[in-house]
Scaffold this motif. Structure first.
Motif, PDB file in Angstrom:
ATOM      1  N   LEU A  66       0.847  -1.187   0.000  1.00 15.22           N
ATOM      2  CA  LEU A  66       0.000   0.000   0.000  1.00 15.22           C
ATOM      3  C   LEU A  66       0.885   1.239   0.000  1.00 15.22           C
ATOM      4  N   HIS A  67       0.503   2.196  -0.822  1.00 14.44           N
ATOM      5  CA  HIS A  67       1.314   3.390  -1.031  1.00 14.44           C
ATOM      6  C   HIS A  67       0.385   4.585  -1.203  1.00 14.44           C
ATOM      7  N   ALA A  68       0.877   5.763  -0.868  1.00  8.45           N
ATOM      8  CA  ALA A  68       0.101   6.989  -1.083  1.00  8.45           C
ATOM      9  C   ALA A  68       1.049   8.151  -1.328  1.00  8.45           C
ATOM     10  N   ALA A  69       0.513   9.174  -1.945  1.00  4.24           N
ATOM     11  CA  ALA A  69       1.292  10.381  -2.214  1.00  4.24           C
ATOM     12  C   ALA A  69       1.703  11.041  -0.895  1.00  4.24           C
ATOM     13  N   PRO A  70       2.855  11.699  -0.889  1.00  5.03           N
ATOM     14  CA  PRO A  70       3.343  12.328   0.350  1.00  5.03           C
ATOM     15  C   PRO A  70       2.339  13.281   1.006  1.00  5.03           C
ATOM     16  N   ASP A  71       1.683  14.120   0.227  1.00  6.81           N
ATOM     17  CA  ASP A  71       0.721  15.063   0.821  1.00  6.81           C
ATOM     18  C   ASP A  71      -0.429  14.341   1.515  1.00  6.81           C
ATOM     19  N   PHE A  72      -0.885  13.258   0.922  1.00  8.20           N
ATOM     20  CA  PHE A  72      -1.955  12.459   1.515  1.00  8.20           C
ATOM     21  C   PHE A  72      -1.509  11.910   2.870  1.00  8.20           C
ATOM     22  N   LEU A  73      -0.314  11.323   2.910  1.00  2.00           N
ATOM     23  CA  LEU A  73       0.190  10.750   4.168  1.00  2.00           C
ATOM     24  C   LEU A  73       0.438  11.810   5.220  1.00  2.00           C
ATOM     25  N   ARG A  74       1.054  12.910   4.804  1.00  2.00           N
ATOM     26  CA  ARG A  74       1.334  13.997   5.747  1.00  2.00           C
ATOM     27  C   ARG A  74       0.041  14.485   6.398  1.00  2.00           C
ATOM     28  N   GLU A  75      -0.966  14.733   5.586  1.00  2.00           N
ATOM     29  CA  GLU A  75      -2.239  15.225   6.117  1.00  2.00           C
ATOM     30  C   GLU A  75      -2.919  14.182   6.994  1.00  2.00           C
ATOM     31  N   ARG A  76      -2.841  12.934   6.612  1.00  2.00           N
ATOM     32  CA  ARG A  76      -3.461  11.879   7.409  1.00  2.00           C
ATOM     33  C   ARG A  76      -2.793  11.767   8.776  1.00  2.00           C
ATOM     34  N   ILE A  77      -1.475  11.765   8.809  1.00  2.00           N
ATOM     35  CA  ILE A  77      -0.760  11.662  10.081  1.00  2.00           C
ATOM     36  C   ILE A  77      -1.065  12.873  10.956  1.00  2.00           C
ATOM     37  N   ARG A  78      -1.049  14.040  10.371  1.00  2.00           N
ATOM     38  CA  ARG A  78      -1.350  15.245  11.154  1.00  2.00           C
ATOM     39  C   ARG A  78      -2.773  15.209  11.696  1.00  2.00           C
ATOM     40  N   VAL A 122      -3.478   3.940  -2.167  1.00  2.00           N
ATOM     41  CA  VAL A 122      -4.629   4.035  -1.271  1.00  2.00           C
ATOM     42  C   VAL A 122      -5.213   5.439  -1.210  1.00  2.00           C
ATOM     43  N   ALA A 123      -4.543   6.404  -1.806  1.00  2.00           N
ATOM     44  CA  ALA A 123      -5.065   7.768  -1.841  1.00  2.00           C
ATOM     45  C   ALA A 123      -6.040   7.971  -2.989  1.00  2.00           C
ATOM     46  N   ASP A 124      -6.107   7.023  -3.898  1.00  2.00           N
ATOM     47  CA  ASP A 124      -6.988   7.106  -5.061  1.00  2.00           C
ATOM     48  C   ASP A 124      -8.192   6.198  -4.830  1.00  2.00           C
ATOM     49  N   PRO A 125      -9.362   6.768  -4.508  1.00  2.00           N
ATOM     50  CA  PRO A 125     -10.527   5.935  -4.199  1.00  2.00           C
ATOM     51  C   PRO A 125     -10.893   4.956  -5.312  1.00  2.00           C
ATOM     52  N   ALA A 126     -10.786   5.372  -6.554  1.00  2.00           N
ATOM     53  CA  ALA A 126     -11.125   4.480  -7.666  1.00  2.00           C
ATOM     54  C   ALA A 126     -10.125   3.328  -7.748  1.00  2.00           C
ATOM     55  N   ALA A 127      -8.836   3.616  -7.596  1.00  2.00           N
ATOM     56  CA  ALA A 127      -7.810   2.570  -7.633  1.00  2.00           C
ATOM     57  C   ALA A 127      -7.987   1.613  -6.459  1.00  2.00           C
ATOM     58  N   LEU A 128      -8.341   2.144  -5.316  1.00  2.00           N
ATOM     59  CA  LEU A 128      -8.549   1.314  -4.131  1.00  2.00           C
ATOM     60  C   LEU A 128      -9.765   0.401  -4.310  1.00  2.00           C
ATOM     61  N   ALA A 129     -10.842   0.934  -4.854  1.00  2.00           N
ATOM     62  CA  ALA A 129     -12.034   0.117  -5.096  1.00  2.00           C
ATOM     63  C   ALA A 129     -11.735  -0.980  -6.122  1.00  2.00           C
ATOM     64  N   GLN A 130     -10.995  -0.643  -7.167  1.00  2.00           N
ATOM     65  CA  GLN A 130     -10.638  -1.649  -8.170  1.00  2.00           C
ATOM     66  C   GLN A 130      -9.715  -2.704  -7.575  1.00  2.00           C
ATOM     67  N   ALA A 131      -8.789  -2.275  -6.744  1.00  2.00           N
ATOM     68  CA  ALA A 131      -7.881  -3.225  -6.093  1.00  2.00           C
ATOM     69  C   ALA A 131      -8.662  -4.204  -5.230  1.00  2.00           C
ATOM     70  N   GLU A 132      -9.670  -3.720  -4.529  1.00  2.00           N
ATOM     71  CA  GLU A 132     -10.498  -4.607  -3.708  1.00  2.00           C
ATOM     72  C   GLU A 132     -11.141  -5.693  -4.572  1.00  2.00           C
ATOM     73  N   LEU A 133     -11.709  -5.302  -5.695  1.00  2.00           N
ATOM     74  CA  LEU A 133     -12.323  -6.280  -6.603  1.00  2.00           C
ATOM     75  C   LEU A 133     -11.281  -7.248  -7.153  1.00  2.00           C
ATOM     76  N   ASP A 134     -10.128  -6.724  -7.529  1.00  2.00           N
ATOM     77  CA  ASP A 134      -9.056  -7.566  -8.071  1.00  2.00           C
ATOM     78  C   ASP A 134      -8.546  -8.560  -7.027  1.00  2.00           C
ATOM     79  N   ILE A 135      -8.433  -8.116  -5.803  1.00  2.00           N
ATOM     80  CA  ILE A 135      -7.971  -9.005  -4.732  1.00  2.00           C
ATOM     81  C   ILE A 135      -8.962 -10.149  -4.532  1.00  2.00           C
TER      82      ILE A 135
END
Length: 143
Positions: A66-78, A122-135
């Motif tokens: 699982l990976h996310a863009a730096p801004d997404f992670l920074r904001e989530r942690i904060r 994981v910062a991309d809702p569409a990619a995350l939803a597709q990954a769930e189906l693929d898994i």
């Protein structure tokens, strides 16, 4: 707190990587035990380094990173740490943790790509939803 206040960013990250390396033999045993139990299981954590899990070739085992863009992670942690309500010292410690986490996130993504481990944004809702189906599909096909 002393750990983050006194060590250099390089040392903090080095200790994290040593910890992950030291955890790998235990994680291999946990994975083997779970597979021998013949049930499904999910094991997660940053100590499951892509360069290690890529060496696992057991039938029915699916590994992802699982990976996310730096801004997404920074904001989530904060947000999750209550950063805006913290005093100056705690904000500084959180900032150090953020930088260590961003470095690890970048290294995990690079290692996943190099090892051929499935990388999910994981910062991309569409990619995350597709990954769930693929898994679900991949795990069903592995049975």
């Amino acid at each position: 707190m002393e750990f983050y206040e006194t060590l250099s960013p390089q040392s903090i990250y080095w200790f994290l990587r040593v910890h992950h390396t030291n955890m790998w033999p235990l994680l291999q045993r946990v994975i083997a035990d779970e597979q021998n139990a013949s049930g499904g299981f999910v094991l997660e954590g940053s100590a499951l380094r892509p360069e290690h899990v890529a060496t696992l070739t057991q039938h029915g085992l699916l590994t992802v990173c699982l990976h996310a863009a730096p801004d997404f992670l920074r904001e989530r942690i904060r947000r999750e740490s209550g950063y805006d309500e913290r005093d100056v010292r705690m904000k500084h410690l959180i900032d150090i943790f953020v930088e260590r986490s961003l470095r690890d996130n970048e290294d995990l993504a690079a290692a996943a790509e190099a090892a051929g481990v499935w990388l999910i944004d994981v910062a991309d809702p569409a990619a995350l939803a597709q990954a769930e189906l693929d898994i679900i599909e991949r795990l069903g096909a592995a049975r």
